[in-house]
Design a protein around this motif. Structure first.
Motif, PDB file in Angstrom:
ATOM      1  N   GLY A   1      52.591  48.805  28.635  1.00 20.88           N
ATOM      2  CA  GLY A   1      52.467  48.263  29.897  1.00 20.88           C
ATOM      3  C   GLY A   1      53.482  47.486  30.301  1.00 20.88           C
ATOM      4  O   GLY A   1      53.472  46.553  31.068  1.00 20.88           O
TER       5      GLY A   1
ATOM      6  N   GLU B   1      56.602  48.828  33.924  1.00 19.74           N
ATOM      7  CA  GLU B   1      56.453  48.526  35.414  1.00 19.74           C
ATOM      8  C   GLU B   1      57.044  47.329  35.992  1.00 19.74           C
ATOM      9  O   GLU B   1      57.543  46.300  34.981  1.00 19.74           O
ATOM     10  CB  GLU B   1      54.958  48.344  35.531  1.00 19.74           C
ATOM     11  CG  GLU B   1      54.190  49.948  35.444  1.00 19.74           C
ATOM     12  CD  GLU B   1      52.547  49.561  35.878  1.00 19.74           C
ATOM     13  OE1 GLU B   1      52.033  48.409  35.326  1.00 19.74           O
ATOM     14  OE2 GLU B   1      52.158  50.641  36.108  1.00 19.74           O
TER      15      GLU B   1
ATOM     16  N   GLN C   1      52.891  44.151  36.274  1.00 23.32           N
ATOM     17  CA  GLN C   1      52.257  43.722  35.062  1.00 23.32           C
ATOM     18  C   GLN C   1      51.377  42.410  35.352  1.00 23.32           C
ATOM     19  O   GLN C   1      50.316  42.508  34.698  1.00 23.32           O
ATOM     20  CB  GLN C   1      53.521  43.482  34.237  1.00 23.32           C
ATOM     21  CG  GLN C   1      54.312  44.683  33.977  1.00 23.32           C
ATOM     22  CD  GLN C   1      55.463  44.208  32.769  1.00 23.32           C
ATOM     23  OE1 GLN C   1      55.265  43.568  31.729  1.00 23.32           O
ATOM     24  NE2 GLN C   1      56.530  44.804  33.131  1.00 23.32           N
TER      25      GLN C   1
ATOM     26  N   THR D   1      49.878  41.229  38.057  1.00 26.36           N
ATOM     27  CA  THR D   1      48.657  41.601  38.741  1.00 26.36           C
ATOM     28  C   THR D   1      47.498  42.297  37.539  1.00 26.36           C
ATOM     29  O   THR D   1      46.281  42.043  37.575  1.00 26.36           O
ATOM     30  CB  THR D   1      48.830  42.716  39.955  1.00 26.36           C
ATOM     31  OG1 THR D   1      49.678  41.876  40.706  1.00 26.36           O
ATOM     32  CG2 THR D   1      47.605  42.935  40.672  1.00 26.36           C
ATOM     33  N   LYS D   2      47.967  43.197  36.991  1.00 27.45           N
ATOM     34  CA  LYS D   2      46.970  43.647  36.108  1.00 27.45           C
ATOM     35  C   LYS D   2      46.615  42.794  34.794  1.00 27.45           C
ATOM     36  O   LYS D   2      45.450  42.891  34.572  1.00 27.45           O
ATOM     37  CB  LYS D   2      47.856  44.876  35.256  1.00 27.45           C
ATOM     38  CG  LYS D   2      48.261  46.173  36.250  1.00 27.45           C
ATOM     39  CD  LYS D   2      48.500  47.282  35.358  1.00 27.45           C
ATOM     40  CE  LYS D   2      48.800  48.618  36.223  1.00 27.45           C
ATOM     41  NZ  LYS D   2      49.407  49.854  35.511  1.00 27.45           N
ATOM     42  N   TRP D   3      47.571  41.903  34.493  1.00 22.80           N
ATOM     43  CA  TRP D   3      46.829  40.872  33.419  1.00 22.80           C
ATOM     44  C   TRP D   3      45.875  39.982  34.031  1.00 22.80           C
ATOM     45  O   TRP D   3      44.890  39.742  33.435  1.00 22.80           O
ATOM     46  CB  TRP D   3      48.506  40.038  33.087  1.00 22.80           C
ATOM     47  CG  TRP D   3      47.975  39.153  31.907  1.00 22.80           C
ATOM     48  CD1 TRP D   3      47.858  39.444  30.679  1.00 22.80           C
ATOM     49  CD2 TRP D   3      47.381  37.528  32.129  1.00 22.80           C
ATOM     50  NE1 TRP D   3      47.546  38.461  29.878  1.00 22.80           N
ATOM     51  CE2 TRP D   3      47.172  37.380  30.760  1.00 22.80           C
ATOM     52  CE3 TRP D   3      47.230  37.068  33.347  1.00 22.80           C
ATOM     53  CZ2 TRP D   3      46.463  36.028  30.596  1.00 22.80           C
ATOM     54  CZ3 TRP D   3      46.618  35.929  33.064  1.00 22.80           C
ATOM     55  CH2 TRP D   3      46.603  35.144  31.893  1.00 22.80           C
TER      56      TRP D   3
ATOM     57  N   GLU E   1      43.696  40.559  36.510  1.00 23.07           N
ATOM     58  CA  GLU E   1      42.718  41.310  36.557  1.00 23.07           C
ATOM     59  C   GLU E   1      41.933  41.689  35.220  1.00 23.07           C
ATOM     60  O   GLU E   1      40.567  41.511  35.033  1.00 23.07           O
ATOM     61  CB  GLU E   1      42.976  42.859  37.377  1.00 23.07           C
ATOM     62  CG  GLU E   1      43.389  42.934  38.617  1.00 23.07           C
ATOM     63  CD  GLU E   1      43.904  44.311  39.061  1.00 23.07           C
ATOM     64  OE1 GLU E   1      43.790  45.291  38.350  1.00 23.07           O
ATOM     65  OE2 GLU E   1      44.098  44.503  40.239  1.00 23.07           O
ATOM     66  N   ASN E   2      42.755  41.731  34.173  1.00 20.79           N
ATOM     67  CA  ASN E   2      42.235  42.136  32.787  1.00 20.79           C
ATOM     68  C   ASN E   2      41.562  40.672  32.238  1.00 20.79           C
ATOM     69  O   ASN E   2      40.641  40.679  31.616  1.00 20.79           O
ATOM     70  CB  ASN E   2      42.966  42.780  31.979  1.00 20.79           C
ATOM     71  CG  ASN E   2      43.334  44.187  32.337  1.00 20.79           C
ATOM     72  OD1 ASN E   2      42.701  44.901  32.717  1.00 20.79           O
ATOM     73  ND2 ASN E   2      44.679  44.656  31.906  1.00 20.79           N
TER      74      ASN E   2
END
Length: 328
Positions: free
Chosen positions: A63, A66, A71, A73-75, A77-78
């Motif tokens: 990951g 990107e 990166q 934003t995804k972190w 969320e997770n």
């Protein structure tokens, strides 16, 4: 009163969350913009034998291909779902790795914290009782010298003397192989790290206790106590010490980050498996997920300690509330 308490609690929670968000954002960007190859942390030396296409595929699997804002934003969320990613170095869930060693840091840091403030209180009272006497002067001079020596230097000297020359104390690890449940073995491994942490911080807090007590001994009520026939020791223990305790408790709260920082340094020097050693390794090997979580844990401890100290100070001195306009 109830509304003011709710407002204060909500305000502190908001401050805490805001600081954590800003800290995560800053650390996330700084880690990924710093020079270094995270693939080497994950794949080791084999990354040098990868083709460009294989390296790009590896970056995609991790990951890291990107843009940084995606990166992050995804972190976020997770992380909100309880997934903080995997450690590039250990190939395990970050929280699993931290869960295996955090107790070691709690033991070392907790004991150092208790010893520093317990001894500081006793030594501060002793120095105040013997103000300007030869024993007070000797303790002050020794304290100033030890307080000025960096913790890593004291650690190296102790390793050389007690680990190499005398060979009477272990100089690394939290316990011997297969002795994780042996309390005595753990205590032996704690002797040198604890000694360094106490020597490096003790005089700083002793000096504050000593000066606070000496200020109290110059108050008018002390003269009244002397007139009533109370001895110097009785006045010190029953009155002066009692009056400085609120300030002492406030110092204890705000000093948690100070002790924690020293614990991290000592852990690294003595190869003590804890959060400090993990922090240095994660920065060294570009273990992004591990570094971020450790920074957040440390930041949470620091912010919580500061907020606690602020609340204690407000309880001790209500004028702070008036200055902020919290009270009518």
């Amino acid at each position: 009163m109830r509304k003011r308490i709710i407002k204060l609690v909500l305000n502190k929670i908001f401050q805490f969350l805001l600081v954590m968000f800003l800290l995560s954002l800053i650390v996330f960007y700084m880690a990924r913009l710093s020079p270094g190859d995270p693939l080497k942390s994950y794949y080791g030396e084999s990354v040098e034998r990868m083709s460009i296409a294989q390296q790009e595929a590896a970056m995609e699997r991790l990951g890291l291909d990107e843009p940084i804002y995606l990166q992050y934003t995804k972190w976020i969320e997770n992380a909100a779902a309880g997934d903080f990613g995997i450690s590039f170095k250990y190939k395990q869930d970050v929280m699993k790795v931290i869960g295996d060693v955090y107790e070691n840091t709690l033991i070392l840091g907790g004991l150092a914290y208790i010893l520093n403030f317990g001894l500081a209180l006793l030594l501060g009272v002793f120095c105040a009782l013997h103000e300007e006497e030869w024993i007070d002067r000797i303790i002050c001079k020794i304290g100033v010298v030890t307080n000025c020596i960096p913790a890593f230097f004291i650690s190296l000297v102790f390793i050389l003397i007690f680990g190499v020359n005398l060979a009477i104390l272990p100089t690394s690890g939290a316990y011997s192989i297969g002795q994780s449940q042996n309390i005595m073995d753990r205590l032996v491994h704690l002797i040198l790290p604890l000694a360094v942490l106490v020597l490096g911080h003790l005089w700083y807090y002793t000096y504050m206790v000593r000066n606070k007590l000496l200020e109290e001994t110059r108050q008018d009520y002390v003269l009244l106590c002397k007139v009533k026939g109370l001895s110097k020791r009785q006045i010190m223990w029953k009155h002066c010490l009692k009056n400085i305790m609120p300030s002492f408790i406030s110092i204890m709260a705000i000093s948690i980050p100070h002790i924690l920082g020293g614990t991290y340094v000592v852990e690294k020097v003595f190869s003590y498996p804890g959060l400090g050693t993990l922090s240095f390794e994660s920065a060294q090997f570009h273990d992004y997920n591990m570094l971020l979580v450790l920074c957040l844990i440390t930041g949470a401890v620091v912010v919580t300690a500061n907020i606690t100290a602020q609340i204690i100070n407000e309880i001790i001195d209500p004028r702070m509330k008036y200055e902020r306009g919290d009270l009518q």
